[in-house]
Scaffold this active site. Structure first.
Site, PDB file in Angstrom:
ATOM      1  N   HIS A  17       0.731  -1.217  -0.250  1.00  0.00           N
ATOM      2  CA  HIS A  17      -0.119  -0.001  -0.006  1.00  0.00           C
ATOM      3  C   HIS A  17       1.017   1.186  -0.034  1.00  0.00           C
ATOM      4  CE1 HIS A  17       0.784   0.408   4.414  1.00  0.00           C
ATOM      5  NE2 HIS A  17       0.505  -0.728   4.619  1.00  0.00           N
ATOM      6  N   HIS A  20       3.978   1.647   2.417  1.00  0.00           N
ATOM      7  CA  HIS A  20       5.087   0.749   2.114  1.00  0.00           C
ATOM      8  C   HIS A  20       5.675   1.650   0.867  1.00  0.00           C
ATOM      9  CE1 HIS A  20       2.399  -2.623   2.996  1.00  0.00           C
ATOM     10  NE2 HIS A  20       3.472  -2.810   4.053  1.00  0.00           N
ATOM     11  N   CYS A 125       1.267 -10.148  20.428  1.00  0.00           N
ATOM     12  CA  CYS A 125       0.732  -9.525  19.217  1.00  0.00           C
ATOM     13  C   CYS A 125       1.085 -10.372  17.988  1.00  0.00           C
ATOM     14  CB  CYS A 125       0.712  -8.180  18.942  1.00  0.00           C
ATOM     15  SG  CYS A 125       0.088  -7.584  17.321  1.00  0.00           S
ATOM     16  N   CYS A 128       2.224  -7.859  15.161  1.00  0.00           N
ATOM     17  CA  CYS A 128       3.767  -7.495  15.549  1.00  0.00           C
ATOM     18  C   CYS A 128       4.648  -8.271  15.467  1.00  0.00           C
ATOM     19  CB  CYS A 128       3.972  -6.436  16.762  1.00  0.00           C
ATOM     20  SG  CYS A 128       2.901  -4.953  16.729  1.00  0.00           S
ATOM     21  N   CYS A 138      -2.936  -4.551  21.539  1.00  0.00           N
ATOM     22  CA  CYS A 138      -1.694  -4.064  20.822  1.00  0.00           C
ATOM     23  C   CYS A 138      -1.840  -2.837  20.579  1.00  0.00           C
ATOM     24  CB  CYS A 138      -1.435  -4.919  19.796  1.00  0.00           C
ATOM     25  SG  CYS A 138      -0.164  -4.111  18.579  1.00  0.00           S
ATOM     26  N   HIS A 141      -1.706  -1.929  16.643  1.00  0.00           N
ATOM     27  CA  HIS A 141      -2.972  -2.711  15.672  1.00  0.00           C
ATOM     28  C   HIS A 141      -4.402  -2.552  16.585  1.00  0.00           C
ATOM     29  CE1 HIS A 141       0.733  -4.444  14.048  1.00  0.00           C
ATOM     30  NE2 HIS A 141       0.161  -4.230  12.860  1.00  0.00           N
ATOM     31  N   LYS A 289      -3.633   5.213  10.912  1.00  0.00           N
ATOM     32  CA  LYS A 289      -2.495   4.735  10.299  1.00  0.00           C
ATOM     33  C   LYS A 289      -3.021   3.860   9.032  1.00  0.00           C
ATOM     34  CE  LYS A 289       1.565   1.829  10.562  1.00  0.00           C
ATOM     35  NZ  LYS A 289       1.803   0.584  10.588  1.00  0.00           N
TER      36      LYS A 289
HETATM   37  O1  ME8 Z   1       7.271  -4.289   9.508  1.00  0.00           O
HETATM   38  N1  ME8 Z   1       3.269   4.950   6.778  1.00  0.00           N
HETATM   39  O2  ME8 Z   1       7.080  -5.156   7.398  1.00  0.00           O
HETATM   40  P1  ME8 Z   1       5.660  -4.268   7.181  1.00  0.00           P
HETATM   41  C1  ME8 Z   1       4.336   5.276   6.444  1.00  0.00           C
HETATM   42  N2  ME8 Z   1       8.471  -7.090   8.028  1.00  0.00           N
HETATM   43  N3  ME8 Z   1       5.065   3.929   6.188  1.00  0.00           N
HETATM   44  C2  ME8 Z   1       4.288   2.886   6.454  1.00  0.00           C
HETATM   45  C3  ME8 Z   1       3.069   2.680   6.553  1.00  0.00           C
HETATM   46  C4  ME8 Z   1       2.295   4.045   6.790  1.00  0.00           C
HETATM   47  N4  ME8 Z   1       0.921   4.094   7.058  1.00  0.00           N
HETATM   48  N5  ME8 Z   1       2.567   1.455   6.688  1.00  0.00           N
HETATM   49  C5  ME8 Z   1       3.909   0.750   6.443  1.00  0.00           C
HETATM   50  C6  ME8 Z   1       7.632  -5.084   8.757  1.00  0.00           C
HETATM   51  N6  ME8 Z   1       4.703   1.673   6.225  1.00  0.00           N
HETATM   52  C7  ME8 Z   1       8.850  -5.987   8.769  1.00  0.00           C
HETATM   53  C8  ME8 Z   1       9.968  -5.295   8.332  1.00  0.00           C
HETATM   54  S1  ME8 Z   1      12.595  -5.139   8.245  1.00  0.00           S
HETATM   55  C9  ME8 Z   1      13.729  -6.287   8.604  1.00  0.00           C
HETATM   56  C10 ME8 Z   1      11.210  -6.184   8.891  1.00  0.00           C
HETATM   57  C11 ME8 Z   1       6.405   1.048   5.917  1.00  0.00           C
HETATM   58  O3  ME8 Z   1       5.066  -4.843   5.619  1.00  0.00           O
HETATM   59  C12 ME8 Z   1       7.088   1.501   6.844  1.00  0.00           C
HETATM   60  O4  ME8 Z   1       8.649   1.693   6.522  1.00  0.00           O
HETATM   61  O5  ME8 Z   1       4.690  -4.059   8.069  1.00  0.00           O
HETATM   62  C13 ME8 Z   1       6.995   0.527   8.122  1.00  0.00           C
HETATM   63  O6  ME8 Z   1       7.869   0.428   8.989  1.00  0.00           O
HETATM   64  C14 ME8 Z   1       7.293  -0.625   7.104  1.00  0.00           C
HETATM   65  O7  ME8 Z   1       6.323  -0.255   5.874  1.00  0.00           O
HETATM   66  C15 ME8 Z   1       6.427  -1.861   7.600  1.00  0.00           C
HETATM   67  O8  ME8 Z   1       6.210  -2.705   6.776  1.00  0.00           O
END
Ligand code: ME8
Length: 496
Positions: A17, A20, A125, A128, A138, A141, A289
């Site tokens: 989304h 990311h 959670c 997370c 959490c 979430h 978020k």
């Molecule tokens: O946490 N606003 O993956 P994830 C801004 N797999 N950035 C955002 C966002 C938002 N609303 N939502 C997601 C994970 N992001 C783990 C990471 S790393 C070794 C493992 C971005 O798919 C932001 O960079 O939940 C956040 O930290 C990341 O996506 C989380 O992606």
């Protein structure tokens, strides 16, 4: 200089989304800037494919877990291609190189005496993949925490508390922006670090712990290690060349994992720490978020790209969000900003300049920087001054300020044209000198734009008959002969 940049290794538990995309825009922008400065930069992204969360969602989807993760991993990879993100390496945690590396790291940490077996009971959670000690919900979430009780291997995180504080204090730029650094420091100073549970028996979907097949490696230790496996493993030449100058770009939700757990794992495994962790805030929709676990908030970046193009999307978020702060997304604001900045300001500048140039000098024109009037020299210098301020902003990760400087520079040139009124200049030499100067100004402007709107910049450079590959050093060398060619509209107005 060699440099290694990473985005998070995103969960392959659903489609990507806008959130990311945003972190990836930040990393891509910085990469393009470093490359412009002549650095040899690698950018890694990837997908995090293990753990209970993915296992549960895949089960619900009715698909086999293998094809489920393949589908979502491909979606991320395709998104980066469609958004013109310059990703060099894409690591999947289900790859065999990655598995070998995780086992290697586990064995190093164990050999260092930092792993012991125990029992964990607590609230968890699954979204997370983290235990919480307080509350029944959490905090990220807002879902109920689940009671888990399992045999587990533990990592002696508590042994690293003071070392972490010392490292962050001694390296003020280790975590940027400063507000996020302070958050980590206050966490480390005000709470006691407990040892960390680093294996799970509640799922088999992961990398098996060496010599204990009942356990899989905790998904965060697994995922963080992907930053190393993307470079090919601990003894790879690439890792030797790039790792010592690595920057992680992440969101604030995963700060503690990167700024506390990851350095401790690396120290224990006898490896160098990354140089920097660059932390962005959250994109929200009506204050919530943007998150897969809140489907109403999810926005597909590609649907917006159809409307505003990948450059439009990158530019808008990089300019509008101050790094580290949240932004509540409004489509009408996106359209207003892009129409004002890219269609009116930048687009009109290029189209009116190119038309004027072609009208008077269809075969190009030639001058030497030594022979141009002071007023033109001053104009060139003012663009260079802005470019220097731009560089300072980007190097401080103030990408929003850098984007503003880029567009203000376009406005400065527009205002200069408005004042000098070249369409009224009758002296051919005076007009030629001025258009020669403007050609250079616009060329410099493409250097500022190259990190934010690379597609537009490429097109603009075609219009200026400049090399496709810009370099920062172009700011200081003037071509004698310049010419232009007609290009279509740089950024058509959006009617949203
Ligand atoms: O946490 N606003 O993956 P994830 C801004 N797999 N950035 C955002 C966002 C938002 N609303 N939502 C997601 C994970 N992001 C783990 C990471 S790393 C070794 C493992 C971005 O798919 C932001 O960079 O939940 C956040 O930290 C990341 O996506 C989380 O992606």
């Amino acid at each position: 200089m060699k440099q290694y940049l990473t985005t998070p290794i995103y969960y392959a538990s659903g489609s990507p989304h806008l959130g990311h995309a945003y972190t990836t825009f930040v990393a891509d922008c910085y990469k393009r800037y470093r490359r412009l400065r002549g650095d040899d930069v690698l950018l890694t992204s990837g997908t995090d494919e293990h753990g209970q969360k993915i296992e549960r969602i895949a089960e619900l989807s009715g698909e086999s877990i293998g094809s489920f993760i393949d589908t979502h991993s491909d979606e991320f990879l395709n998104l980066w291609k469609n958004l013109d993100i310059d990703v060099d390496l894409f690591e999947r945690t289900s790859s065999s190189t990655h598995k070998e590396l995780v086992i290697d790291i586990w064995q190093r940490i164990r050999a260092n005496g930092d792993i012991y077996k125990g029992h964990y009971e607590g609230l968890y959670c699954v979204d997370c993949e983290q235990y919480f000690t307080v509350g029944d919900q959490c905090p990220v979430h807002r879902t109920p925490l689940e009671n888990f009780s399992e045999e587990s291997y533990f990592f002696r995180l508590s042994a690293y508390q003071q070392k972490l504080i010392d490292h962050i204090e001694a390296n003020p730029d280790f975590i940027v922006p400063g507000s996020r650094r302070n958050e980590v420091l206050s966490f480390l100073k005000n709470s006691e670090l407990h040892d960390l549970s680093i294996s799970r028996t509640s799922t088999q979907w992961g990398i098996t712990v060496p010599d204990d097949p009942g356990h899989v490696v905790y998904v965060w230790l697994d995922a963080l290690a992907a930053y190393l496996s993307a470079l090919g493993g601990l003894s790879s030449k690439k890792l030797g060349c790039y790792w010592s100058n690595s920057f992680h770009f992440i969101g604030k939700d995963i700060l503690i994992f990167h700024a506390v757990y990851w350095p401790a794992f690396l120290w224990s495994a006898g490896l160098e720490l990354p140089k920097k962790i660059v932390v962005n805030g959250w994109l929200t929709v009506e204050g919530r978020k943007i998150s897969k676990s809140d489907p109403e908030t999810v926005i597909d970046p590609l649907s917006l790209t159809d409307l505003v193009g990948s450059d439009g999307l990158k530019y808008y978020f990089l300019k509008t969000v101050s790094l580290g702060l949240d932004l509540d997304f409004r489509r009408s604001h996106l359209i207003d900003v892009l129409n004002a900045d890219l269609a009116n300001n930048l687009g009109n500048l290029f189209s009116r300049f190119i038309k004027l140039f072609i009208k008077h000098f269809p075969d190009g024109l030639e001058y030497s920087s030594d022979n141009i009037a002071l007023v033109n020299k001053d104009l060139l210098q003012s663009i260079r001054d802005n470019a220097n301020k731009f560089a300072t902003a980007i190097e401080r990760f103030d990408l929003s300020q850098a984007a503003r400087l880029f567009i203000e520079t376009a406005a400065l040139v527009n205002a200069n044209i408005q004042r000098r009124e070249p369409w009224k200049i009758v002296d051919r030499d005076e007009l030629g000198q001025y258009l020669w100067t403007l050609h250079h100004c616009l060329g410099y402007l493409t250097l500022l734009g190259a990190s934010f709107v690379p597609g537009l910049t490429d097109k603009a450079r075609i219009g200026l008959n400049l090399d496709a590959e810009p370099a920062w050093t172009d700011l200081y060398c003037q071509r004698r002969y310049v010419s232009v060619r007609l290009i279509g509209s740089l950024f058509p107005r959006i009617h949203g």
